[in-house]
Design a protein around this motif. Sequence first.
Motif, PDB file in Angstrom:
ATOM      1  N   PHE A  45      55.751  35.386  43.257  1.00  0.00           N
ATOM      2  CA  PHE A  45      55.407  34.334  44.227  1.00  0.00           C
ATOM      3  C   PHE A  45      56.635  33.489  44.575  1.00  0.00           C
ATOM      4  CE2 PHE A  45      51.354  35.414  42.204  1.00  0.00           C
ATOM      5  CZ  PHE A  45      50.647  35.761  43.342  1.00  0.00           C
ATOM      6  N   ARG A 111      47.077  31.011  48.386  1.00  0.00           N
ATOM      7  CA  ARG A 111      48.024  32.129  48.467  1.00  0.00           C
ATOM      8  C   ARG A 111      47.419  33.253  49.313  1.00  0.00           C
ATOM      9  NH1 ARG A 111      47.907  34.690  42.282  1.00  0.00           N
ATOM     10  NH2 ARG A 111      45.691  35.082  42.213  1.00  0.00           N
ATOM     11  N   ASN A 149      51.589  42.020  45.609  1.00  0.00           N
ATOM     12  CA  ASN A 149      50.873  41.721  44.377  1.00  0.00           C
ATOM     13  C   ASN A 149      49.390  41.801  44.677  1.00  0.00           C
ATOM     14  OD1 ASN A 149      51.125  40.693  41.518  1.00  0.00           O
ATOM     15  ND2 ASN A 149      49.658  39.205  42.325  1.00  0.00           N
ATOM     16  N   GLU A 150      48.688  42.596  43.897  1.00  0.00           N
ATOM     17  CA  GLU A 150      47.234  42.709  44.077  1.00  0.00           C
ATOM     18  C   GLU A 150      46.871  42.704  45.564  1.00  0.00           C
ATOM     19  OE1 GLU A 150      45.282  39.726  41.697  1.00  0.00           O
ATOM     20  OE2 GLU A 150      45.350  41.016  39.947  1.00  0.00           O
ATOM     21  N   ASN A 251      50.598  46.368  41.497  1.00  0.00           N
ATOM     22  CA  ASN A 251      49.485  46.210  40.558  1.00  0.00           C
ATOM     23  C   ASN A 251      48.143  46.318  41.275  1.00  0.00           C
ATOM     24  OD1 ASN A 251      50.345  43.812  41.768  1.00  0.00           O
ATOM     25  ND2 ASN A 251      49.637  42.513  40.094  1.00  0.00           N
ATOM     26  N   ASP A 276      45.825  45.681  37.020  1.00  0.00           N
ATOM     27  CA  ASP A 276      45.459  44.459  36.318  1.00  0.00           C
ATOM     28  C   ASP A 276      44.028  44.644  35.839  1.00  0.00           C
ATOM     29  OD1 ASP A 276      47.868  43.725  37.301  1.00  0.00           O
ATOM     30  OD2 ASP A 276      47.111  42.231  38.716  1.00  0.00           O
ATOM     31  N   TYR A 278      41.108  42.139  33.855  1.00  0.00           N
ATOM     32  CA  TYR A 278      40.764  40.891  33.166  1.00  0.00           C
ATOM     33  C   TYR A 278      39.352  40.966  32.607  1.00  0.00           C
ATOM     34  CZ  TYR A 278      44.943  38.644  34.876  1.00  0.00           C
ATOM     35  OH  TYR A 278      46.248  38.311  35.093  1.00  0.00           O
ATOM     36  N   GLU A 310      48.717  43.472  34.158  1.00  0.00           N
ATOM     37  CA  GLU A 310      48.312  42.087  33.899  1.00  0.00           C
ATOM     38  C   GLU A 310      46.984  42.049  33.178  1.00  0.00           C
ATOM     39  OE1 GLU A 310      47.658  39.276  37.041  1.00  0.00           O
ATOM     40  OE2 GLU A 310      49.387  39.985  38.145  1.00  0.00           O
ATOM     41  N   TRP A 318      39.740  31.116  35.819  1.00  0.00           N
ATOM     42  CA  TRP A 318      38.980  31.317  37.061  1.00  0.00           C
ATOM     43  C   TRP A 318      37.534  31.741  36.842  1.00  0.00           C
ATOM     44  CZ3 TRP A 318      37.887  36.443  36.711  1.00  0.00           C
ATOM     45  CH2 TRP A 318      38.815  37.261  36.082  1.00  0.00           C
ATOM     46  N   PHE A 348      49.573  38.264  32.313  1.00  0.00           N
ATOM     47  CA  PHE A 348      49.892  37.126  33.151  1.00  0.00           C
ATOM     48  C   PHE A 348      49.696  35.924  32.230  1.00  0.00           C
ATOM     49  CE2 PHE A 348      49.090  33.471  35.681  1.00  0.00           C
ATOM     50  CZ  PHE A 348      50.043  33.577  36.666  1.00  0.00           C
ATOM     51  N   GLU A 358      46.778  27.322  38.240  1.00  0.00           N
ATOM     52  CA  GLU A 358      46.563  28.188  37.074  1.00  0.00           C
ATOM     53  C   GLU A 358      47.061  27.547  35.780  1.00  0.00           C
ATOM     54  OE1 GLU A 358      48.267  31.880  38.544  1.00  0.00           O
ATOM     55  OE2 GLU A 358      46.263  32.516  39.160  1.00  0.00           O
ATOM     56  N   HIS A 361      45.417  28.618  32.615  1.00  0.00           N
ATOM     57  CA  HIS A 361      45.448  30.057  32.294  1.00  0.00           C
ATOM     58  C   HIS A 361      46.429  30.230  31.141  1.00  0.00           C
ATOM     59  CE1 HIS A 361      45.961  34.361  32.745  1.00  0.00           C
ATOM     60  NE2 HIS A 361      45.052  34.372  33.697  1.00  0.00           N
TER      61      HIS A 361
HETATM   62  C1  GAL Z   1      45.884  37.905  39.011  1.00  0.00           C
HETATM   63  C2  GAL Z   1      47.151  37.600  39.793  1.00  0.00           C
HETATM   64  C3  GAL Z   1      48.076  36.672  39.039  1.00  0.00           C
HETATM   65  C4  GAL Z   1      47.306  35.537  38.429  1.00  0.00           C
HETATM   66  C5  GAL Z   1      46.228  36.087  37.541  1.00  0.00           C
HETATM   67  C6  GAL Z   1      45.400  35.042  36.834  1.00  0.00           C
HETATM   68  O1  GAL Z   1      44.841  38.218  39.862  1.00  0.00           O
HETATM   69  O2  GAL Z   1      47.845  38.776  40.113  1.00  0.00           O
HETATM   70  O3  GAL Z   1      49.058  36.203  39.913  1.00  0.00           O
HETATM   71  O4  GAL Z   1      46.766  34.774  39.449  1.00  0.00           O
HETATM   72  O5  GAL Z   1      45.344  36.843  38.326  1.00  0.00           O
HETATM   73  O6  GAL Z   1      44.397  35.618  36.048  1.00  0.00           O
END
Ligand code: GAL
Length: 666
Positions: A45, A111, A149-150, A251, A276, A278, A310, A318, A348, A358, A361
């Motif tokens: 970023f 973003r 990114n994503e 990613n 990524d 999560y 990630e 989030w 991340f 964030e 996070h």
């Molecule tokens: C991803 C993103 C990262 C960050 C992360 C937080 O979706 O690529 O930049 O925002 O989530 O969990």
Amino acid sequence: MAPWHPRRIEFGGDYNPEQWPRDVWAEDRALMSQAGVTLATVGVFSWAHLEPEPGRYELDWLGDVLDGLHAQGIGADLATATASPPPWLTRLHPEALPIDHEGRTRWPGARQAYCPSSTAWRTRAVALVEQLAGRFGSHPAVRLWHLGNEYGCHTSRCYCDTCAAGFRRWLLRRYGGLDGINSAWATAFWSQRYSDVEEILPPRLTPDGAWANPTQQLDYRRFASDTLLEELLLEKEVLRRLSPDVPITTNFMVMTRFNQLDYWRWAEEVDVVSTDYYPEFADPLTHVEAALSADLTRGLADGGSWLLMETSPSAVNWQPRNPAKKPGALRRDALQQIARGADGFNVFQVRASLAGAEKFHSGLIPHAGTDTRLWREVLDLGSLLERLGEVAGSRVESEVAMVWGYDAWWACELDSHPSVDVRYPDRPRALHRALWDRGITVDLVRPGAALDGYKVVVVPTLYLADDAAAAAVRDFVAGGGHAVVTYFSGIVDEHDHVRPGGYPGAFRELLGIRTEEFAPLLEGETVVLDDGSTADVWTEDLRLEGAEAVRTYADGPVPGAPAVTRHAFGDGTAWYIATRTSPEGTSSVLDRVVAEAGVGAAAVTTPGVEVVRRRGEQGSWLFVLNHTGREAAVPASGVDLVSGDDLDGEVRVGPGGVAVVREAGA
Ligand code: GAL
């Protein structure tokens, strides 16, 4: 371009030094080094810092970051920094802002607020990538290029006039002309026939209760995925020219909650597949979902090496409620991805931010500093991943494939269907989970892929199946394979046109059945099957045409009709599950299928204790991940690379624990 040859398991994460004063950078490097970090993703970023004003580039600070990483022996996954444009860009070019399907502008301030078709955005992005590649394309720290990114995470579809024009061009390429479009979109319906291509629009907000043309909607999903991919290809072209020796990645978001891109198509364009993933902290089975994501990512990588790019080291910011990971979870999460083929585990981010959206996070370096449980777990993980270097490059063993299609997903979830309760990922998840519980590893494959070498192929909810997808399953069964097809599969062709003559048109002959009408269940309604198990969501009035009934309905809309069928076809067997079976019902069918097909688990295990085997030239490794609260014992001989123990016939793994057994005599 040199191929990506993993010689170790990469470990690291997103590193955002521009958020910190320079005196923190030295500490970052020292701590990364202490933790065994091998790869840092830099600059994702950073556009506003790299080009603070149009055409004025400030790259020296990034050069210092890369030099510092290199001096510490840490590689860089260098971003092209195009993930989010700086505020000046859309001020200069307001037409580059995205418009949603209701005609509303999506404004900057967060973003990814840009229209993927915008010429201004693309021109500026390419210019930035040229600067970065020209300056850092041969920097010794740079091991990977990280494009965007994503892609599609926040702006996957824009409905502006520029996109409308792009959509028309895309349609003309796909269908050759207006006749092809009118026919594919079945515009004889509702007076939709186009007489000039300029009349065609994206599927914008329609009058209340009147659905947009389904093929128009489906094609817009395809167009949107391809349009974002064009961005990646523009950047790739620059990088191939100016930095030909560095492989490229981006990613992906391989998760059952993200379906904006057709990753089968995207995977063809990157040198290294990365994703990524999560966890959903409120979902007690989030680790099964993580296994599915990893299996699909491995499929995208064609069974080869891939990177987990990630995840969160601990909490995210989030979800509605964001607990920290429990002790041991970070290590288990990492090893699960490695077990399923990842040759890298990155998070991340390296250092948790103090400000911005964030700030809550987690990072490898937490707000509370290094005298913390999290930091100690990070150090443990880094040294474990170093010890697991011998696993890198080996491949995951699997005898079962599951067909996964992005356009099948898009089409399945269009409006005006027989039941809103038929959601695409539901059956893939259920069948994957039933196999996961049995220690049976599943490869995910694209529709139409050759299926030789597998013993069982699962085809869940493949509502849209083109001829190639249907033929691949038929040939597999004819050649002696065992297939399991679930309801609402093979209903339409690639244009979302029903295959006539009785459902499910694409698989009717293979399955030896014919359905005249669907009988979806009402909300909350359940049916009982003749073995006492229950089912919901779906039934159909199915007639046998060569198949045998394995289960029938004891009640419901079609009592006595077959609910599960089995058909000998060629040298193989084709099963059909015509209802949404309960977990027990699904398991009992799969137990029979895997027994008949001779599919074995990676090791004898119990539900909740995950077992996966990787095999390479140097031997084989059995991963055991105990997701339960009890100690588990799994047959194994060799050396446990986690504990260092020599094993003679059994590995015991504590609650939440892990083992990686280098198998004796393999
Ligand atoms: C991803 C993103 C990262 C960050 C992360 C937080 O979706 O690529 O930049 O925002 O989530 O969990």
